[in-house]
Motif scaffolding. Structure first.
Motif, PDB file in Angstrom:
ATOM      1  N   LEU A   1      -1.422   9.263 -14.332  1.00 40.18           N
ATOM      2  CA  LEU A   1      -0.423  10.294 -14.048  1.00 40.18           C
ATOM      3  C   LEU A   1       0.505  10.527 -15.239  1.00 40.18           C
ATOM      4  O   LEU A   1       1.513  11.206 -15.109  1.00 40.18           O
TER       5      LEU A   1
ATOM      6  N   ARG B   1      -4.772   3.274 -13.133  1.00 39.76           N
ATOM      7  CA  ARG B   1      -4.288   4.156 -12.070  1.00 39.76           C
ATOM      8  C   ARG B   1      -2.890   4.676 -12.397  1.00 39.76           C
ATOM      9  O   ARG B   1      -2.589   5.860 -12.186  1.00 39.76           O
ATOM     10  N   ALA B   2      -2.038   3.789 -12.920  1.00 38.26           N
ATOM     11  CA  ALA B   2      -0.678   4.210 -13.265  1.00 38.26           C
ATOM     12  C   ALA B   2      -0.690   5.163 -14.467  1.00 38.26           C
ATOM     13  O   ALA B   2       0.034   6.154 -14.491  1.00 38.26           O
TER      14      ALA B   2
ATOM     15  N   GLN C   1       0.839  -1.201   0.000  1.00 30.56           N
ATOM     16  CA  GLN C   1       0.000   0.000   0.000  1.00 30.56           C
ATOM     17  C   GLN C   1       0.874   1.251   0.000  1.00 30.56           C
ATOM     18  O   GLN C   1       0.606   2.207  -0.726  1.00 30.56           O
TER      19      GLN C   1
ATOM     20  N   LEU D   1      12.105   2.961  -5.441  1.00 31.95           N
ATOM     21  CA  LEU D   1      11.732   2.207  -4.241  1.00 31.95           C
ATOM     22  C   LEU D   1      12.982   1.595  -3.620  1.00 31.95           C
ATOM     23  O   LEU D   1      12.992   1.239  -2.451  1.00 31.95           O
TER      24      LEU D   1
ATOM     25  N   LEU E   1       4.366   2.276 -12.078  1.00 31.63           N
ATOM     26  CA  LEU E   1       4.684   0.878 -11.767  1.00 31.63           C
ATOM     27  C   LEU E   1       3.397   0.115 -11.492  1.00 31.63           C
ATOM     28  O   LEU E   1       2.565   0.541 -10.685  1.00 31.63           O
TER      29      LEU E   1
ATOM     30  N   ALA F   1      -4.399   9.878  -6.578  1.00 26.92           N
ATOM     31  CA  ALA F   1      -3.096  10.556  -6.639  1.00 26.92           C
ATOM     32  C   ALA F   1      -3.197  11.856  -7.429  1.00 26.92           C
ATOM     33  O   ALA F   1      -2.628  12.877  -7.027  1.00 26.92           O
TER      34      ALA F   1
ATOM     35  N   MET G   1       2.703  10.140  -4.109  1.00 28.84           N
ATOM     36  CA  MET G   1       2.106  10.633  -2.868  1.00 28.84           C
ATOM     37  C   MET G   1       3.180  10.766  -1.792  1.00 28.84           C
ATOM     38  O   MET G   1       4.163  10.046  -1.790  1.00 28.84           O
TER      39      MET G   1
ATOM     40  N   LEU H   1       2.983   6.546  -7.019  1.00 25.98           N
ATOM     41  CA  LEU H   1       1.999   7.485  -7.561  1.00 25.98           C
ATOM     42  C   LEU H   1       2.310   8.916  -7.124  1.00 25.98           C
ATOM     43  O   LEU H   1       1.479   9.809  -7.256  1.00 25.98           O
TER      44      LEU H   1
ATOM     45  N   ARG I   1       9.702  12.882  -5.353  1.00 23.92           N
ATOM     46  CA  ARG I   1       8.356  12.625  -5.874  1.00 23.92           C
ATOM     47  C   ARG I   1       8.273  12.997  -7.346  1.00 23.92           C
ATOM     48  O   ARG I   1       7.711  12.274  -8.147  1.00 23.92           O
TER      49      ARG I   1
ATOM     50  N   ARG J   1      12.411  -1.680  -9.408  1.00 21.69           N
ATOM     51  CA  ARG J   1      12.259  -0.929  -8.155  1.00 21.69           C
ATOM     52  C   ARG J   1      13.281   0.199  -8.060  1.00 21.69           C
ATOM     53  O   ARG J   1      12.996   1.255  -7.497  1.00 21.69           O
TER      54      ARG J   1
ATOM     55  N   ASN K   1      -1.962  -4.101  -5.491  1.00 26.29           N
ATOM     56  CA  ASN K   1      -1.869  -3.053  -4.473  1.00 26.29           C
ATOM     57  C   ASN K   1      -2.871  -1.930  -4.685  1.00 26.29           C
ATOM     58  O   ASN K   1      -2.559  -0.756  -4.510  1.00 26.29           O
ATOM     59  N   LEU K   2      -4.094  -2.291  -5.038  1.00 31.70           N
ATOM     60  CA  LEU K   2      -5.152  -1.272  -5.102  1.00 31.70           C
ATOM     61  C   LEU K   2      -5.489  -0.827  -3.683  1.00 31.70           C
ATOM     62  O   LEU K   2      -5.261  -1.553  -2.721  1.00 31.70           O
ATOM     63  N   PHE K   3      -6.054   0.376  -3.563  1.00 31.48           N
ATOM     64  CA  PHE K   3      -6.470   0.867  -2.256  1.00 31.48           C
ATOM     65  C   PHE K   3      -7.890   0.359  -1.980  1.00 31.48           C
ATOM     66  O   PHE K   3      -8.826   0.754  -2.680  1.00 31.48           O
TER      67      PHE K   3
ATOM     68  N   ARG L   1       9.938  10.440  -9.377  1.00 28.20           N
ATOM     69  CA  ARG L   1       9.154   9.197  -9.446  1.00 28.20           C
ATOM     70  C   ARG L   1       8.079   9.269 -10.508  1.00 28.20           C
ATOM     71  O   ARG L   1       7.735   8.269 -11.122  1.00 28.20           O
ATOM     72  N   LEU L   2       7.528  10.474 -10.704  1.00 25.23           N
ATOM     73  CA  LEU L   2       6.399  10.607 -11.620  1.00 25.23           C
ATOM     74  C   LEU L   2       6.777  10.371 -13.087  1.00 25.23           C
ATOM     75  O   LEU L   2       5.907  10.232 -13.925  1.00 25.23           O
TER      76      LEU L   2
ATOM     77  N   PHE M   1       2.106  -3.436 -10.069  1.00 23.39           N
ATOM     78  CA  PHE M   1       2.675  -4.481  -9.219  1.00 23.39           C
ATOM     79  C   PHE M   1       2.076  -5.860  -9.537  1.00 23.39           C
ATOM     80  O   PHE M   1       0.951  -5.956 -10.032  1.00 23.39           O
TER      81      PHE M   1
END
Lengths: 228, 262
Positions: free
Chosen positions: B172, B168-169, A125, B52, B90, B110, A134, A132, B82, B47, B96-98, B85-86, B92
């Motif tokens: 952005l 979702r990826a 998570q 990461l 990525l 996001a 965040m 993303l 940040r 990663r 890893n959805l919310f 990273r954008l 997964f």
């Protein structure tokens, strides 16, 4: 039967006053222990080894010994051993001593629940949030917090139900809660003595209050059941 | 010009060398497949690109801009990190959805948090949110999930979840979209629907890096293939060369074992 009918108004009046003290102890314990538990939980997960160790030792002591003993030590130790009776005499002193004992005790139980809740959120998570773009703060508030709350509501509910009944332990330092009030009619009070039924009847108060708590906490759990 | 240039990346975990002298580049609009046995460093490489993990050495450049240089380990601020990273997205293996957000909520979250940092956010809040929502719905429709926008992840199949994660990826607009074994958690039927979506992205010239064990897919979809072994790039080239005429003995062994299984 006729006698009981005559005793009833006096007894209920006394039990109501006693139960009010029970509720006071109940709420002050929650108000103190819910946030304190979070601090202790964060302490056990701290990068500072010493702080983490200290917190874990406190949890071990508090959870490993009877709450009744903790009540006695917190109430009597300052006066009898240190000759510094910080609680003063009387009902107010007993109430604050009991509050402190209950808050520390329950905070340690809550701390372990919080820790479990925090650690139950998979690292994926956080990583998903990070890629993303965040911030850690946004990830905590927008992603993890609600999942944690969902994870801790059932075990916290359990502790809350137990707390309602545990408040009766404060009878040991003669706090005038409902058990004390019920028992007073055994020994004799307000013209009634040798009456057992008021003490037995106190159970109804706990039952009713726990019924209310169970429904309220069940609703909260249900409101969070829209996701898994 | 290459959109992504990676030079001499090294990475160790407590004395164990996981990545050794990794160099490659990727052209805009092209797809790169990363293959190799488990533990060969493919995932660690992705990663590292997504920050990461931090490489011990090496250079990562996107559009000519140096995003990482191991010889100048500047303490970068969180906000700089940040921004970097954008450039990458990525997807997964485990989605890893919310869980507490709907499909649309996952795609929008996001973006709407980033939008709040725009100076004109307060004035144009409605328009910005409406735009984000339109983009989110559009992306989910592209993924074949038009009917599922309001569903929560636990109401979706694994394949649907992974497609939400891809949307979702994409929301952005990353320069390079990375996939870390996107179908390894799915059964064969669901694998197909996710691979189809990735194929469509490749046709629309999305720049992608895909770590996968689906060899047929890796060969079909890629413009370039990298075979990694023991933290090193063993062989890289066009899919036809690597798959049909591998030069290295290790590549031959690896591919032969895959053919046996089928």
């Amino acid at each position: 039967m006729e006698l009981i009918m005559k005793q009833m108004p006096i007894v209920f009046n006394a039990l109501n006053v006693g139960f009010l003290h029970t509720l006071q102890l109940f709420f002050i314990t929650l108000i103190g222990a819910l946030p304190l538990g979070l601090l202790i939980a964060l302490g056990t997960m701290s990068r500072f080894k010493l702080l983490s160790l200290f917190n874990r030792i406190v949890i071990w002591i508090v959870r490993g010994s009877p709450l009744m003993i903790q009540l006695l030590i917190i109430y009597y130790f300052p006066g009898l051993v240190l000759h510094n009776p910080i609680w003063g005499g009387g009902e107010t002193g007993r109430f604050w001593a009991a509050s402190v004992a209950f808050i520390i005790n329950y905070a340690c139980y809550f701390a372990e629940i919080y820790r479990g809740g925090i650690q139950s959120i998979p690292n994926g998570q956080t990583e998903a949030g990070l890629v993303l773009g965040m911030t850690h703060r946004q990830i905590f508030f927008h992603v993890k917090l609600l999942q944690m709350i969902k994870a801790i509501v059932p075990p916290i509910s359990n502790e809350i139900i137990t707390l309602v009944k545990d408040t009766s332990l404060s009878r040991i330092i003669a706090l005038q809660e409902i058990i004390w009030a019920g028992q007073s009619f055994l020994k004799g009070s307000q013209g009634i003595s040798g009456a057992v039924w008021p003490l037995f009847f106190t159970a109804i108060y706990y039952l009713v209050w726990n019924g209310i708590m169970t429904v309220a906490l069940g609703r909260l759990e249900k409101r969070l059941s829209y996701f898994k | 010009m290459a959109i992504l240039e990676v030079e001499h990346i090294q990475k160790s975990f407590g004395g164990t060398r996981v990545l050794e002298d990794i160099s490659f580049s990727l052209e805009k609009g092209k797809t790169l497949s990363l293959i190799g046995s488990s533990g060969s460093g493919k995932t660690t490489l992705l990663r590292c690109l997504n920050f990461l993990e931090t490489p011990d050495q090496g250079i990562i450049r996107v559009n000519g801009e140096v995003l990482f240089d191991g010889s100048q380990p500047l303490k970068q601020s969180a906000s700089e990190l940040r921004k970097k990273r954008l450039h990458f997205g990525l997807v997964f293996q485990s989605f890893n959805l919310f869980p507490q957000y709907t499909a649309l909520g996952n795609v929008m979250l996001a973006g709407s948090l980033l939008a709040k940092e725009r100076p004109d956010y307060k004035e144009h809040r409605r328009e910005i949110q409406a735009e984000l929502e339109a983009t989110g719905r559009d992306l989910l429709a592209q993924m074949g999930l038009k009917e599922k926008v309001d569903n929560y992840p636990h109401q979706l199949s694994g394949g649907q979840c992974q497609r939400v994660a891809i949307a979702r990826a994409l929301a952005l607009h990353p320069d390079i979209l990375c996939f870390d074994e996107p179908t390894s958690a799915l059964d064969p039927e669901l694998t197909g629907e996710v691979l189809r979506v990735i194929r469509e992205l490749a046709e629309r010239e999305t720049t992608m890096m895909i770590v996968t064990h689906e060899m047929v897919f890796a060969r079909d979809v890629a413009d370039t293939v990298i075979f990694m072994d023991d933290g090193k790039i063993c062989e890289q080239g066009k899919p036809l060369d690597v798959f049909d005429h591998p030069k290295e003995e290790r590549t031959k062994q690896f591919l032969a074992r895959y053919r046996e299984q089928r």
